[in-house]
Scaffold this motif. Structure first.
Motif, PDB file in Angstrom:
ATOM      1  N   LEU B 197      20.770 -19.704  38.624  1.00 54.82           N
ATOM      2  CA  LEU B 197      21.502 -18.256  38.732  1.00 54.82           C
ATOM      3  C   LEU B 197      20.383 -17.269  38.677  1.00 54.82           C
ATOM      4  N   GLY B 198      18.980 -17.803  38.778  1.00 58.11           N
ATOM      5  CA  GLY B 198      18.163 -16.639  39.330  1.00 58.11           C
ATOM      6  C   GLY B 198      17.566 -16.311  37.827  1.00 58.11           C
ATOM      7  N   LEU B 199      17.399 -14.868  37.640  1.00 59.56           N
ATOM      8  CA  LEU B 199      16.642 -14.412  36.494  1.00 59.56           C
ATOM      9  C   LEU B 199      17.392 -14.316  34.963  1.00 59.56           C
ATOM     10  N   THR B 200      18.571 -15.357  34.838  1.00 62.05           N
ATOM     11  CA  THR B 200      18.985 -15.340  33.599  1.00 62.05           C
ATOM     12  C   THR B 200      18.361 -16.041  32.410  1.00 62.05           C
ATOM     13  N   ILE B 201      16.924 -16.472  32.988  1.00 66.48           N
ATOM     14  CA  ILE B 201      16.128 -17.289  31.873  1.00 66.48           C
ATOM     15  C   ILE B 201      15.577 -16.299  30.906  1.00 66.48           C
ATOM     16  N   VAL B 202      15.686 -14.977  31.223  1.00 68.56           N
ATOM     17  CA  VAL B 202      14.953 -14.070  30.304  1.00 68.56           C
ATOM     18  C   VAL B 202      16.121 -13.964  29.125  1.00 68.56           C
ATOM     19  N   PRO B 203      17.124 -13.645  29.155  1.00 69.52           N
ATOM     20  CA  PRO B 203      18.308 -13.502  28.366  1.00 69.52           C
ATOM     21  C   PRO B 203      18.385 -14.949  27.650  1.00 69.52           C
ATOM     22  N   ALA B 204      18.495 -16.050  28.528  1.00 70.08           N
ATOM     23  CA  ALA B 204      18.837 -17.397  28.035  1.00 70.08           C
ATOM     24  C   ALA B 204      17.574 -17.987  26.810  1.00 70.08           C
ATOM     25  N   PHE B 205      16.409 -17.339  27.121  1.00 66.14           N
ATOM     26  CA  PHE B 205      15.414 -17.824  26.353  1.00 66.14           C
ATOM     27  C   PHE B 205      15.850 -17.131  24.891  1.00 66.14           C
ATOM     28  N   PHE B 206      15.984 -15.889  24.742  1.00 66.99           N
ATOM     29  CA  PHE B 206      16.092 -15.320  23.547  1.00 66.99           C
ATOM     30  C   PHE B 206      17.719 -15.637  22.724  1.00 66.99           C
ATOM     31  N   LEU B 207      18.542 -16.152  23.750  1.00 67.76           N
ATOM     32  CA  LEU B 207      19.810 -16.539  23.189  1.00 67.76           C
ATOM     33  C   LEU B 207      19.887 -17.947  22.630  1.00 67.76           C
ATOM     34  N   SER B 208      18.921 -18.915  23.419  1.00 71.23           N
ATOM     35  CA  SER B 208      18.842 -20.056  22.958  1.00 71.23           C
ATOM     36  C   SER B 208      17.874 -19.993  21.465  1.00 71.23           C
ATOM     37  N   MET B 209      16.959 -19.101  21.431  1.00 72.41           N
ATOM     38  CA  MET B 209      15.913 -19.135  20.355  1.00 72.41           C
ATOM     39  C   MET B 209      17.019 -18.917  19.083  1.00 72.41           C
ATOM     40  N   LEU B 210      18.065 -17.626  19.350  1.00 69.90           N
ATOM     41  CA  LEU B 210      18.786 -17.374  18.383  1.00 69.90           C
ATOM     42  C   LEU B 210      19.766 -18.405  17.866  1.00 69.90           C
ATOM     43  N   TRP B 211      20.313 -19.170  18.827  1.00 68.59           N
ATOM     44  CA  TRP B 211      21.229 -20.242  18.628  1.00 68.59           C
ATOM     45  C   TRP B 211      20.418 -21.372  17.930  1.00 68.59           C
ATOM     46  N   GLN B 212      19.493 -21.619  18.315  1.00 68.72           N
ATOM     47  CA  GLN B 212      18.556 -22.698  17.429  1.00 68.72           C
ATOM     48  C   GLN B 212      18.472 -22.342  15.927  1.00 68.72           C
TER      49      GLN B 212
END
Lengths: 171, 241
Positions: B197-212
């Protein structure tokens, strides 16, 4: 999945084997942790609890002992102070008694010396009086001799008496 | 990642079937727990050092869980189990957050507790242990009365049924929490894949950090709940009312 939950499909036996394996792993882990870690750590914790309890007890008894020593020392201190006071009082008494004695003795000495001195003076005076009496007697005798030896005129006699008085004064 | 339709590699031994990923993950979790405790328990002294303080804090924590629901005459025998179970489940919950190893379609190393069979094995252990302690403390008659006829005899069918629901809820609560956590983590990771999906990596990084972070928390809570329920079930079976 349903087989796994309900444990019904014995044909596949996937659930049974895996469950047994998990249980076995856990029991082995339990054994080793119990042997290598649990026993020593719980023993150490128990020992520490015992030691703390013992230390508290001994601290209590030490405290009581110290309080006892303090009260004992205070009592001793008071006794010593009382003793010191008696000693000082005794010393004062003795000293004043002794000074009284010394003064009385000095007074005695002085009065006896006075008496002695008075007696000596009286004796010397009486001795002197005796000497004077003898002198006067000798003088009268020698005046009488001279009067008898020379028959003197009034002037001569006067001169003679003057000579004797002069002689006496010279003496 | 344990999806319901995940492929698995199995092997046969003594007529039983074993799943490689369960075997490997469980053994690794057990090894981590043992090494951790072994290292922490070296050079024990009366005046504890850093390592010993950590270990004693964990021991005090699990002892506290057991003591809160059981008298010491029963609880003291369960403290080692509570300690080991807590650490084992905790490590099992968190393992997959850090490391997952996959060859082809099969994930060989992951959190063992993302598999319902593992959690059911542990739940079986807990429920079995609770019932066993009940029988050994009260005798079979007293155990039966305390467990199945209380508070009133006519509740017998409900009480029998309750044993199964206890077992299933214990297993599925742990499995559901951990599995869902890791599944969502995988979804977030896939969402952040640039090729999709392109640039979703930035929000996904923070989201995965939070979820971890949240999954770490959930893993600890679930381990605590599991051990708490072990002592509560034991008290239901072994403490006469």
């Amino acid at each position: 999945m349903l087989n796994g939950i309900l444990l019904v499909n014995a044909g596949e036996q996937l659930a049974l084997g895996n469950m047994l394996f998990v249980l076995l792993t856990f029991v082995v882990l339990l054994f080793f942790i119990g042997k290598f870690a649990w026993k020593p750590i719980t023993k150490m914790m128990q020992d520490r609890a015992d030691k703390i309890a013992n230390d508290l007890d001994s601290a209590e008894s030490n405290k009581n002992e110290a309080a006892e020593l303090v009260s004992k020392r205070n009592a001793e201190l008071q006794a010593t102070q009382a003793e010191a006071t008696t000693i000082i009082n005794n010393a004062k008494d003795t000293a004043s008694k002794r000074s009284d004695d010394i003064i009385a003795q000095a007074r005695d000495n002085a009065s006896s010396m006075k008496v002695k001195a008075n007696a000596e003076i009286a004796q010397e005076r009486s001795e002197a009086m005796a000497d004077v009496k003898n002198e006067v007697a000798d003088l009268s005798v020698s005046i009488a001799q001279k009067i008898i030896q020379k028959e003197l005129k009034l002037d001569d006699q006067k001169a003679l008496i003057d000579a004797y008085i002069g002689e006496l004064e010279a003496k | 990642m344990s999806f319901l339709d995940e492929k698995s590699a199995t092997f046969q031994l003594l007529g039983l079937t074993f799943d490689w990923s369960i075997v490997i993950s469980t053994v690794i979790a057990a090894l981590i727990v043992f090494l951790l405790v072994f290292v922490l328990s070296r050079n024990l002294t009366m005046k504890p050092g850093k390592k010993q303080n950590v270990l004693e804090a964990i021991v005090d924590f699990t002892d506290g869980i057991v003591d809160s629901s059981l008298p010491s005459s029963i609880g003291n025998e369960l403290k080692l189990t509570a300690f080991t179970l807590f650490l084992f489940i905790f490590v099992s919950n968190e393992m997959g957050l850090a490391v997952q190893v996959a060859f082809g379609d099969v994930t060989y190393v992951k959190s063992p507790t993302t598999n319902p069979i593992v959690t059911m094995g542990l739940a079986l252990l807990v429920v079995g242990l609770a019932n066993f302690v009940g029988v050994s403390k009260l005798g079979f008659k007293g155990y039966f009365k305390t467990t199945f006829m209380s508070p009133m005899a006519f509740l017998l069918p409900i009480n029998i049924f309750e044993q199964f629901t206890n077992y299933l809820t214990l297993a599925l609560r742990l499995y559901g929490n951990i599995m869902a956590g890791e599944m969502l983590l995988t979804l977030i990771t896939n969402w952040g894949n640039p090729s999709h999906l392109g640039l979703t990596i930035v929000p996904a990084f923070f989201l995965s950090m939070l979820w971890q972070a949240f999954s770490l928390f959930i893993g600890a809570i679930q381990a605590f709940i599991f051990v708490t329920l072990m002592s509560i079930y034991t008290s239901e079976h072994a403490v006469a009312e």
